[in-house]
Design a protein around this motif. Sequence first.
Motif, PDB file in Angstrom:
ATOM      1  N   GLY A  83       3.375 -91.957  17.857  1.00  0.00           N
ATOM      2  CA  GLY A  83       2.689 -91.177  16.788  1.00  0.00           C
ATOM      3  C   GLY A  83       3.795 -90.295  16.281  1.00  0.00           C
ATOM      4  O   GLY A  83       4.465 -90.035  17.211  1.00  0.00           O
ATOM      5  N   PHE A  84       3.372 -89.388  15.185  1.00  0.00           N
ATOM      6  CA  PHE A  84       4.285 -88.587  14.637  1.00  0.00           C
ATOM      7  C   PHE A  84       3.715 -87.140  14.815  1.00  0.00           C
ATOM      8  O   PHE A  84       2.488 -87.175  14.241  1.00  0.00           O
ATOM      9  N   ASN A  85       4.365 -86.172  15.165  1.00  0.00           N
ATOM     10  CA  ASN A  85       3.987 -84.743  15.047  1.00  0.00           C
ATOM     11  C   ASN A  85       4.986 -83.773  14.534  1.00  0.00           C
ATOM     12  O   ASN A  85       5.907 -83.595  15.429  1.00  0.00           O
ATOM     13  N   HIS A  86       4.901 -83.420  13.359  1.00  0.00           N
ATOM     14  CA  HIS A  86       5.878 -82.502  12.760  1.00  0.00           C
ATOM     15  C   HIS A  86       7.387 -83.086  12.909  1.00  0.00           C
ATOM     16  O   HIS A  86       8.185 -82.615  13.270  1.00  0.00           O
ATOM     17  N   GLY A  87       7.483 -84.478  12.633  1.00  0.00           N
ATOM     18  CA  GLY A  87       8.515 -85.034  12.640  1.00  0.00           C
ATOM     19  C   GLY A  87       9.179 -85.667  13.946  1.00  0.00           C
ATOM     20  O   GLY A  87      10.139 -86.217  14.267  1.00  0.00           O
ATOM     21  N   GLN A  88       8.297 -85.236  15.111  1.00  0.00           N
ATOM     22  CA  GLN A  88       8.813 -85.643  16.598  1.00  0.00           C
ATOM     23  C   GLN A  88       7.726 -86.828  16.932  1.00  0.00           C
ATOM     24  O   GLN A  88       6.530 -86.977  16.432  1.00  0.00           O
ATOM     25  N   LEU A  89       8.442 -87.858  17.590  1.00  0.00           N
ATOM     26  CA  LEU A  89       7.846 -88.875  17.978  1.00  0.00           C
ATOM     27  C   LEU A  89       7.113 -88.344  19.283  1.00  0.00           C
ATOM     28  O   LEU A  89       7.511 -87.926  20.070  1.00  0.00           O
ATOM     29  N   GLN A  90       5.687 -88.888  19.665  1.00  0.00           N
ATOM     30  CA  GLN A  90       4.934 -88.979  20.753  1.00  0.00           C
ATOM     31  C   GLN A  90       4.309 -90.209  21.080  1.00  0.00           C
ATOM     32  O   GLN A  90       3.777 -91.040  20.176  1.00  0.00           O
ATOM     33  N   VAL A  91       4.720 -90.417  22.451  1.00  0.00           N
ATOM     34  CA  VAL A  91       4.446 -91.740  23.056  1.00  0.00           C
ATOM     35  C   VAL A  91       2.830 -91.925  23.056  1.00  0.00           C
ATOM     36  O   VAL A  91       1.964 -91.099  23.502  1.00  0.00           O
ATOM     37  N   ILE A  92       2.472 -93.115  22.577  1.00  0.00           N
ATOM     38  CA  ILE A  92       1.200 -93.532  22.698  1.00  0.00           C
ATOM     39  C   ILE A  92       0.741 -94.651  23.958  1.00  0.00           C
ATOM     40  O   ILE A  92       0.210 -94.425  24.703  1.00  0.00           O
ATOM     41  N   SER A  93       1.697 -95.716  23.925  1.00  0.00           N
ATOM     42  CA  SER A  93       1.833 -96.769  24.508  1.00  0.00           C
ATOM     43  C   SER A  93       3.130 -96.705  24.906  1.00  0.00           C
ATOM     44  O   SER A  93       3.938 -97.137  24.221  1.00  0.00           O
ATOM     45  N   SER A  94       3.550 -96.905  26.522  1.00  0.00           N
ATOM     46  CA  SER A  94       4.816 -97.268  26.895  1.00  0.00           C
ATOM     47  C   SER A  94       5.189 -98.507  27.317  1.00  0.00           C
ATOM     48  O   SER A  94       4.518 -98.814  28.646  1.00  0.00           O
ATOM     49  N   THR A  95       6.279 -99.148  26.991  1.00  0.00           N
ATOM     50  CA  THR A  95       6.511-100.370  27.536  1.00  0.00           C
ATOM     51  C   THR A  95       5.719-101.368  27.951  1.00  0.00           C
ATOM     52  O   THR A  95       5.622-101.781  29.138  1.00  0.00           O
ATOM     53  N   VAL A  96       4.838-101.776  27.082  1.00  0.00           N
ATOM     54  CA  VAL A  96       3.608-102.685  27.422  1.00  0.00           C
ATOM     55  C   VAL A  96       4.313-104.132  27.387  1.00  0.00           C
ATOM     56  O   VAL A  96       5.139-104.660  26.763  1.00  0.00           O
ATOM     57  N   ALA A  97       4.594-104.717  28.666  1.00  0.00           N
ATOM     58  CA  ALA A  97       5.272-105.928  29.118  1.00  0.00           C
ATOM     59  C   ALA A  97       4.810-106.987  28.248  1.00  0.00           C
ATOM     60  O   ALA A  97       3.362-107.510  28.210  1.00  0.00           O
ATOM     61  N   THR A  98       5.658-107.834  27.326  1.00  0.00           N
ATOM     62  CA  THR A  98       5.252-109.054  26.608  1.00  0.00           C
ATOM     63  C   THR A  98       5.569-110.238  27.589  1.00  0.00           C
ATOM     64  O   THR A  98       4.934-111.326  27.332  1.00  0.00           O
ATOM     65  N   ASN A  99       6.153-110.232  28.914  1.00  0.00           N
ATOM     66  CA  ASN A  99       6.381-111.477  29.669  1.00  0.00           C
ATOM     67  C   ASN A  99       6.973-112.340  29.054  1.00  0.00           C
ATOM     68  O   ASN A  99       7.113-113.372  29.187  1.00  0.00           O
ATOM     69  N   GLN A 100       7.853-111.801  27.800  1.00  0.00           N
ATOM     70  CA  GLN A 100       8.935-112.959  27.150  1.00  0.00           C
ATOM     71  C   GLN A 100      10.271-112.469  27.148  1.00  0.00           C
ATOM     72  O   GLN A 100      10.577-111.445  27.481  1.00  0.00           O
ATOM     73  N   THR A 101      11.035-113.240  26.283  1.00  0.00           N
ATOM     74  CA  THR A 101      12.669-112.835  26.621  1.00  0.00           C
ATOM     75  C   THR A 101      12.913-112.503  25.211  1.00  0.00           C
ATOM     76  O   THR A 101      12.882-113.294  24.023  1.00  0.00           O
ATOM     77  N   ALA A 102      13.647-111.385  25.046  1.00  0.00           N
ATOM     78  CA  ALA A 102      14.453-111.029  23.696  1.00  0.00           C
ATOM     79  C   ALA A 102      13.282-110.778  22.684  1.00  0.00           C
ATOM     80  O   ALA A 102      13.611-111.494  21.576  1.00  0.00           O
ATOM     81  N   ALA A 103      12.417-109.715  22.761  1.00  0.00           N
ATOM     82  CA  ALA A 103      11.540-109.540  21.628  1.00  0.00           C
ATOM     83  C   ALA A 103      12.314-108.956  20.566  1.00  0.00           C
ATOM     84  O   ALA A 103      12.799-108.081  20.734  1.00  0.00           O
TER      85      ALA A 103
END
Length: 205
Positions: A83-103
């Motif tokens: 998300g965005f907060n005054h121009g700064q990025l704030q993490v919502i979901s971190s590195t959710v695995a896709t279990n696939q290669t080269a997304a």
Amino acid sequence: VGDAPGPAQVSFRPDGRQLVVTEKATNQILTYDVRRSGQATAPVIHASEGVTPFGFDFTPDGALIVSEAFGGATDASTASSYGFNHGQLQVISSTVATNQTAACWVIVTPDGKYAYTTNTGSSSVTGLEVGPNGSLALLNADGRTGETGDGSRPIDAIISSNGETLYVLSGGTSTVTAFHIAADGSLINLGNVSVPAGSVGIAAN
């Protein structure tokens, strides 16, 4: 920023107030405030949650969803949301695995309920459910929501304006695969059409 940063994608937020750039080589996401004059300020540099941040798209509410290719390591790709907060990025979901290669590329449905990554190394599409706050969850445990065919190497994707059809461009086979997007986000393969060799971008209405 710096020598050979490996920029992957650049795009404005839906409200036009920020410009976002992903850098593969630096594992950074840069955001620029955009003034009313159209001039951009100096970048704010954010460390990417995952390695090799690549494509991205925005939800209608402005959350940022980024694919992370992890250098093409087998079945190691992920996706993160911010998300965005005054121009700064704030993490919502971190590195959710896709279990696939080269997304590589990411596209969000017009209603903001689902996002899809094209997985160049796996010749597949991964579907993600997007929560109201921009959180991410896999639609399929193995990350294979759609198949584009052996050796197809999907590189780009777009969704029709009515949100009913996902089109995936594959560089390995020079084809576009069409998928019907069901109400639950699952994909129904509608078949392929050939496109000129070397095609690298896709658009739809």
